[in-house]
Design a protein around this motif. Structure first.
Motif, PDB file in Angstrom:
ATOM      1  N   PRO A  66       0.825  -1.207   0.000  1.00  0.00           N
ATOM      2  CA  PRO A  66       0.000   0.000   0.000  1.00  0.00           C
ATOM      3  C   PRO A  66       0.861   1.260   0.000  1.00  0.00           C
ATOM      4  O   PRO A  66       1.990   1.259   0.488  1.00  0.00           O
ATOM      5  CB  PRO A  66      -0.773  -0.109   1.308  1.00  0.00           C
ATOM      6  CG  PRO A  66       0.153  -0.860   2.228  1.00  0.00           C
ATOM      7  CD  PRO A  66       0.931  -1.811   1.343  1.00  0.00           C
ATOM      8  N   LEU A  67       0.326   2.305  -0.566  1.00  0.00           N
ATOM      9  CA  LEU A  67       1.026   3.589  -0.616  1.00  0.00           C
ATOM     10  C   LEU A  67       0.271   4.655   0.172  1.00  0.00           C
ATOM     11  O   LEU A  67       0.402   5.833  -0.084  1.00  0.00           O
ATOM     12  CB  LEU A  67       1.205   4.057  -2.068  1.00  0.00           C
ATOM     13  CG  LEU A  67       2.224   3.263  -2.871  1.00  0.00           C
ATOM     14  CD1 LEU A  67       2.179   3.673  -4.338  1.00  0.00           C
ATOM     15  CD2 LEU A  67       3.626   3.445  -2.323  1.00  0.00           C
ATOM     16  N   GLY A  68      -0.506   4.239   1.138  1.00  0.00           N
ATOM     17  CA  GLY A  68      -1.226   5.171   1.988  1.00  0.00           C
ATOM     18  C   GLY A  68      -2.586   5.536   1.430  1.00  0.00           C
ATOM     19  O   GLY A  68      -3.030   4.979   0.427  1.00  0.00           O
ATOM     20  N   PRO A  69      -3.234   6.491   2.081  1.00  0.00           N
ATOM     21  CA  PRO A  69      -4.602   6.840   1.699  1.00  0.00           C
ATOM     22  C   PRO A  69      -4.718   7.539   0.345  1.00  0.00           C
ATOM     23  O   PRO A  69      -5.771   7.521  -0.267  1.00  0.00           O
ATOM     24  CB  PRO A  69      -5.071   7.763   2.830  1.00  0.00           C
ATOM     25  CG  PRO A  69      -3.814   8.295   3.421  1.00  0.00           C
ATOM     26  CD  PRO A  69      -2.769   7.227   3.240  1.00  0.00           C
ATOM     27  N   ASP A  70      -3.631   8.148  -0.129  1.00  0.00           N
ATOM     28  CA  ASP A  70      -3.653   8.832  -1.429  1.00  0.00           C
ATOM     29  C   ASP A  70      -2.463   8.347  -2.259  1.00  0.00           C
ATOM     30  O   ASP A  70      -1.407   8.985  -2.291  1.00  0.00           O
ATOM     31  CB  ASP A  70      -3.597  10.345  -1.232  1.00  0.00           C
ATOM     32  CG  ASP A  70      -3.823  11.127  -2.517  1.00  0.00           C
ATOM     33  OD1 ASP A  70      -3.745  10.519  -3.615  1.00  0.00           O
ATOM     34  OD2 ASP A  70      -4.073  12.333  -2.427  1.00  0.00           O
ATOM     35  N   PRO A  71      -2.617   7.212  -2.947  1.00  0.00           N
ATOM     36  CA  PRO A  71      -1.502   6.645  -3.713  1.00  0.00           C
ATOM     37  C   PRO A  71      -0.941   7.574  -4.782  1.00  0.00           C
ATOM     38  O   PRO A  71       0.257   7.583  -5.020  1.00  0.00           O
ATOM     39  CB  PRO A  71      -2.102   5.389  -4.351  1.00  0.00           C
ATOM     40  CG  PRO A  71      -3.270   5.050  -3.508  1.00  0.00           C
ATOM     41  CD  PRO A  71      -3.800   6.348  -2.985  1.00  0.00           C
ATOM     42  N   VAL A  72      -1.783   8.392  -5.406  1.00  0.00           N
ATOM     43  CA  VAL A  72      -1.305   9.307  -6.445  1.00  0.00           C
ATOM     44  C   VAL A  72      -0.364  10.350  -5.832  1.00  0.00           C
ATOM     45  O   VAL A  72       0.712  10.626  -6.365  1.00  0.00           O
ATOM     46  CB  VAL A  72      -2.490   9.974  -7.183  1.00  0.00           C
ATOM     47  CG1 VAL A  72      -2.003  11.040  -8.147  1.00  0.00           C
ATOM     48  CG2 VAL A  72      -3.309   8.914  -7.922  1.00  0.00           C
ATOM     49  N   ALA A  73      -0.740  10.894  -4.686  1.00  0.00           N
ATOM     50  CA  ALA A  73       0.125  11.865  -4.007  1.00  0.00           C
ATOM     51  C   ALA A  73       1.414  11.198  -3.535  1.00  0.00           C
ATOM     52  O   ALA A  73       2.492  11.798  -3.612  1.00  0.00           O
ATOM     53  CB  ALA A  73      -0.611  12.490  -2.825  1.00  0.00           C
ATOM     54  N   ALA A  74       1.307   9.954  -3.064  1.00  0.00           N
ATOM     55  CA  ALA A  74       2.501   9.224  -2.608  1.00  0.00           C
ATOM     56  C   ALA A  74       3.471   9.006  -3.766  1.00  0.00           C
ATOM     57  O   ALA A  74       4.682   9.199  -3.617  1.00  0.00           O
ATOM     58  CB  ALA A  74       2.101   7.892  -1.980  1.00  0.00           C
ATOM     59  N   LEU A  75       2.949   8.614  -4.918  1.00  0.00           N
ATOM     60  CA  LEU A  75       3.814   8.419  -6.095  1.00  0.00           C
ATOM     61  C   LEU A  75       4.464   9.720  -6.521  1.00  0.00           C
ATOM     62  O   LEU A  75       5.636   9.745  -6.905  1.00  0.00           O
ATOM     63  CB  LEU A  75       3.019   7.819  -7.252  1.00  0.00           C
ATOM     64  CG  LEU A  75       2.677   6.344  -7.101  1.00  0.00           C
ATOM     65  CD1 LEU A  75       1.730   5.902  -8.214  1.00  0.00           C
ATOM     66  CD2 LEU A  75       3.928   5.492  -7.104  1.00  0.00           C
ATOM     67  N   ALA A  76       3.716  10.815  -6.447  1.00  0.00           N
ATOM     68  CA  ALA A  76       4.284  12.120  -6.798  1.00  0.00           C
ATOM     69  C   ALA A  76       5.440  12.476  -5.868  1.00  0.00           C
ATOM     70  O   ALA A  76       6.493  12.943  -6.322  1.00  0.00           O
ATOM     71  CB  ALA A  76       3.200  13.200  -6.761  1.00  0.00           C
TER      72      ALA A  76
END
Length: 102
Positions: A66-76
């Motif tokens: 998992p990349l947390g509650p906001d994966p798009v923000a985590a990837l950024a």
């Protein structure tokens, strides 16, 4: 090497990964040994943890679910802050490779 030191193999992660990839909860399959290898926090904490793992012999780091509650923000954040910081330490290529000034 780090997995073996923790008493784990790559196959130990497969059941939890399969559940996570299908959108189902996988936390019950993650144990303390796995959590000890995990990385979480702000970009500075993630970079520090990655460097510590590299110093212990890690040659492959994966960032994935998992990349947390906001994966798009985590990837950024990974792309903008974490990966460049790690690349600056681990990339043997000179900064000027492939470019000329003047």
């Amino acid at each position: 090497m780090l997995l073996a030191d923790a008493g784990l193999t790559p196959e130990d992660f497969l059941p939890a990964a399969a559940l996570a990839q299908s959108g189902r909860p996988a936390a019950r399959l993650v144990d303390d040994r796995m959590l000890a290898l995990g990385i979480a926090g702000d970009p500075a904490a993630v970079v520090a943890r990655c460097r510590a793992l590299q110093e212990r012999g890690a040659t492959h780091l994966s960032f994935g679910p998992p990349l947390g509650p906001d994966p798009v923000a985590a990837l950024a954040l990974l792309g903008r802050e974490v990966l460049p910081a790690l690349r600056a330490v681990t990339d043997p290529r000179p900064e000027s490779a492939g470019s000329r000034h003047g």
